[in-house]
Design a protein around this motif. Sequence first.
Motif, PDB file in Angstrom:
ATOM      1  N   PRO A  31       0.779  -1.237   0.000  1.00  0.00           N
ATOM      2  CA  PRO A  31       0.000   0.000   0.000  1.00  0.00           C
ATOM      3  C   PRO A  31       0.816   1.296   0.000  1.00  0.00           C
ATOM      4  O   PRO A  31       0.387   2.264  -0.621  1.00  0.00           O
ATOM      5  CB  PRO A  31      -0.837  -0.105   1.284  1.00  0.00           C
ATOM      6  CG  PRO A  31      -0.076  -1.039   2.155  1.00  0.00           C
ATOM      7  CD  PRO A  31       0.582  -2.010   1.251  1.00  0.00           C
ATOM      8  N   ASP A  32       1.961   1.372   0.689  1.00  0.00           N
ATOM      9  CA  ASP A  32       2.648   2.674   0.748  1.00  0.00           C
ATOM     10  C   ASP A  32       4.131   2.535   0.426  1.00  0.00           C
ATOM     11  O   ASP A  32       4.633   1.437   0.163  1.00  0.00           O
ATOM     12  CB  ASP A  32       2.430   3.356   2.103  1.00  0.00           C
ATOM     13  CG  ASP A  32       3.199   2.655   3.204  1.00  0.00           C
ATOM     14  OD1 ASP A  32       3.597   1.504   2.972  1.00  0.00           O
ATOM     15  OD2 ASP A  32       3.385   3.242   4.268  1.00  0.00           O
ATOM     16  N   HIS A  95       6.202  11.928   2.827  1.00  0.00           N
ATOM     17  CA  HIS A  95       5.407  10.698   2.825  1.00  0.00           C
ATOM     18  C   HIS A  95       5.374  10.125   4.229  1.00  0.00           C
ATOM     19  O   HIS A  95       6.415   9.990   4.866  1.00  0.00           O
ATOM     20  CB  HIS A  95       6.034   9.673   1.869  1.00  0.00           C
ATOM     21  CG  HIS A  95       5.820   9.996   0.432  1.00  0.00           C
ATOM     22  ND1 HIS A  95       4.696   9.647  -0.246  1.00  0.00           N
ATOM     23  CD2 HIS A  95       6.610  10.664  -0.448  1.00  0.00           C
ATOM     24  CE1 HIS A  95       4.783  10.082  -1.490  1.00  0.00           C
ATOM     25  NE2 HIS A  95       5.938  10.714  -1.636  1.00  0.00           N
ATOM     26  N   PRO A  97       4.100   6.837   6.697  1.00  0.00           N
ATOM     27  CA  PRO A  97       3.640   5.447   6.566  1.00  0.00           C
ATOM     28  C   PRO A  97       2.177   5.298   6.971  1.00  0.00           C
ATOM     29  O   PRO A  97       1.690   6.011   7.850  1.00  0.00           O
ATOM     30  CB  PRO A  97       4.561   4.680   7.511  1.00  0.00           C
ATOM     31  CG  PRO A  97       5.118   5.689   8.430  1.00  0.00           C
ATOM     32  CD  PRO A  97       5.176   6.972   7.689  1.00  0.00           C
ATOM     33  N   ILE A  98       1.477   4.372   6.312  1.00  0.00           N
ATOM     34  CA  ILE A  98       0.086   4.077   6.681  1.00  0.00           C
ATOM     35  C   ILE A  98       0.118   3.229   7.943  1.00  0.00           C
ATOM     36  O   ILE A  98       0.782   2.184   7.984  1.00  0.00           O
ATOM     37  CB  ILE A  98      -0.618   3.307   5.542  1.00  0.00           C
ATOM     38  CG1 ILE A  98      -0.680   4.183   4.291  1.00  0.00           C
ATOM     39  CG2 ILE A  98      -2.010   2.882   5.963  1.00  0.00           C
ATOM     40  CD1 ILE A  98      -1.202   3.445   3.099  1.00  0.00           C
ATOM     41  N   PRO A 102      -4.760  -1.392   6.763  1.00  0.00           N
ATOM     42  CA  PRO A 102      -4.866  -0.682   5.482  1.00  0.00           C
ATOM     43  C   PRO A 102      -6.204  -0.917   4.792  1.00  0.00           C
ATOM     44  O   PRO A 102      -6.584  -0.134   3.925  1.00  0.00           O
ATOM     45  CB  PRO A 102      -3.712  -1.263   4.661  1.00  0.00           C
ATOM     46  CG  PRO A 102      -3.406  -2.559   5.300  1.00  0.00           C
ATOM     47  CD  PRO A 102      -3.726  -2.420   6.749  1.00  0.00           C
ATOM     48  N   GLU A 109      -4.510   8.470   6.896  1.00  0.00           N
ATOM     49  CA  GLU A 109      -4.111   8.262   5.505  1.00  0.00           C
ATOM     50  C   GLU A 109      -4.523   9.451   4.644  1.00  0.00           C
ATOM     51  O   GLU A 109      -5.623   9.975   4.782  1.00  0.00           O
ATOM     52  CB  GLU A 109      -4.792   7.000   4.979  1.00  0.00           C
ATOM     53  CG  GLU A 109      -4.184   6.495   3.706  1.00  0.00           C
ATOM     54  CD  GLU A 109      -4.978   5.320   3.165  1.00  0.00           C
ATOM     55  OE1 GLU A 109      -4.783   4.953   2.020  1.00  0.00           O
ATOM     56  OE2 GLU A 109      -5.812   4.793   3.919  1.00  0.00           O
TER      57      GLU A 109
END
Lengths: 110, 358
Positions: A31-32, A95, A97-98, A102, A109
Amino acid sequence: MLEAIAWIGSAFIIAAVGLSIAGAVGVLRFPDVYTRIHAASITDTGAASLMTLGMLLMAGLSPAAIKLCIVWLFIMLTSPAAAHALAGAAFGSGHRPILGDPRRPSEDET
Amino acid sequence: MTRLLAAPEAELVFAALLLTLLAGLVLALLAARSVLTCILLMSVFSLTMALWLMVMDAPDVAFTEASVGAGVSTMILLGAALSSTDVIPSVRPGRFWFPAVACLAAFIGMALALSDLPVFGDPGSPPSSYVGRLYLEHTPHDIGAPNVVTAVLASYRGFDTLGETSVILAAGVGVLLLLGGSLNSRDPVSEDVSLRISAGSPVLSVAARLLIPIICLYAFYVLAHGEFGAGGGFQAGVILAAALILHALVFGVRETMRALPVGVVRSCAALGVLGYASIGFIAILHGGRFLDYDALLSPVFEAGLPSSHLAGGHHHWGQRLGILGIETGVMLAVASTMTAIFYAFAGRVSRSDEAGAA
């Protein structure tokens, strides 16, 4: 005997190929940025180490084996440092992190 | 040189895969709408091209492609991209037709010319039957270098290589003139944030401190090893420049400029070409022709050296000295030109930062 060692080497290389494919899938599906860097650096270090080990077993005692060891040392020195630099640059450019699950995006987010 | 792959079938499959990948990369490049994506795709293209050249049994060219195309030019392009916008503007429909027709015409022309080219590896083709065979047959007797590529590049065609080295210097001068070459080491360079990765990270500085001397050592190994295997002055120069660029990325361009001032770098670029040409003139002064390395050492002196070919041995000391000398000149010119171009882009970025901050 030598034949058997070469086969074990091939097995290591096939394992490295599997790890590379897993890393590539991870880069595409995670996802990230940070989880993707994690997937990519597994390919860089784990798969590269297994592949070098496989080639070492296939090369036997020869000048090529020494060169492979040097290449392995170089990879182990550069790849983690590159992944670290990439993660640092991603964090530096904003950026984050999630965190958490998720599948249920929270307000963290963006 | 051993073959990369054992079975011809495996080689065919591998070649087909590589060529498909190259074609796919070109299509991806056409579709990409971001400058950064284009630069990274071009780097991947160069790396794939290097693999392909390796399959074609051309390790010297593959080495150059990997170090220049995938390595240093990517860094220089990234430096250039930082002082530009990232999005490629889309072409208006009216401007599309002329380039499309021109490209199509060029493609058809090349496809027609393709049928006249000899088959790959054809022993009866003109390059393999006259000149190439002559070089292969005469190199052990004339030059004594195990790597025939180096013998052709540095000795038989030393004059051509002098021209190539001058072209690199001229290209560097051109880039510096375009970018505003007035930046010298006395100008204040601001602490550039854009080109420096993770400022002050101990992991990176330890890794860089370990790597930079090893990379420099490897550059000199490639320089000295060019006579025996793949390598030579061009590749060595690019590797040396890569070490300097790594230093600039980790410690900041200002630190690199302090260690190696801009003026020194620019002088070295010219000195490399000058050194190359002066080896040619030394040969003339000793009674030989321009770049005739056999005339570099006097016959009496050369015959006294261990296992000299003049005394029935296998070492051509004059040739070895000449080849190593001009390769050093090439390395100096290439490394300095690359570094000077990188400095010019990095200095440009930091000056625009300064203007933005002021």
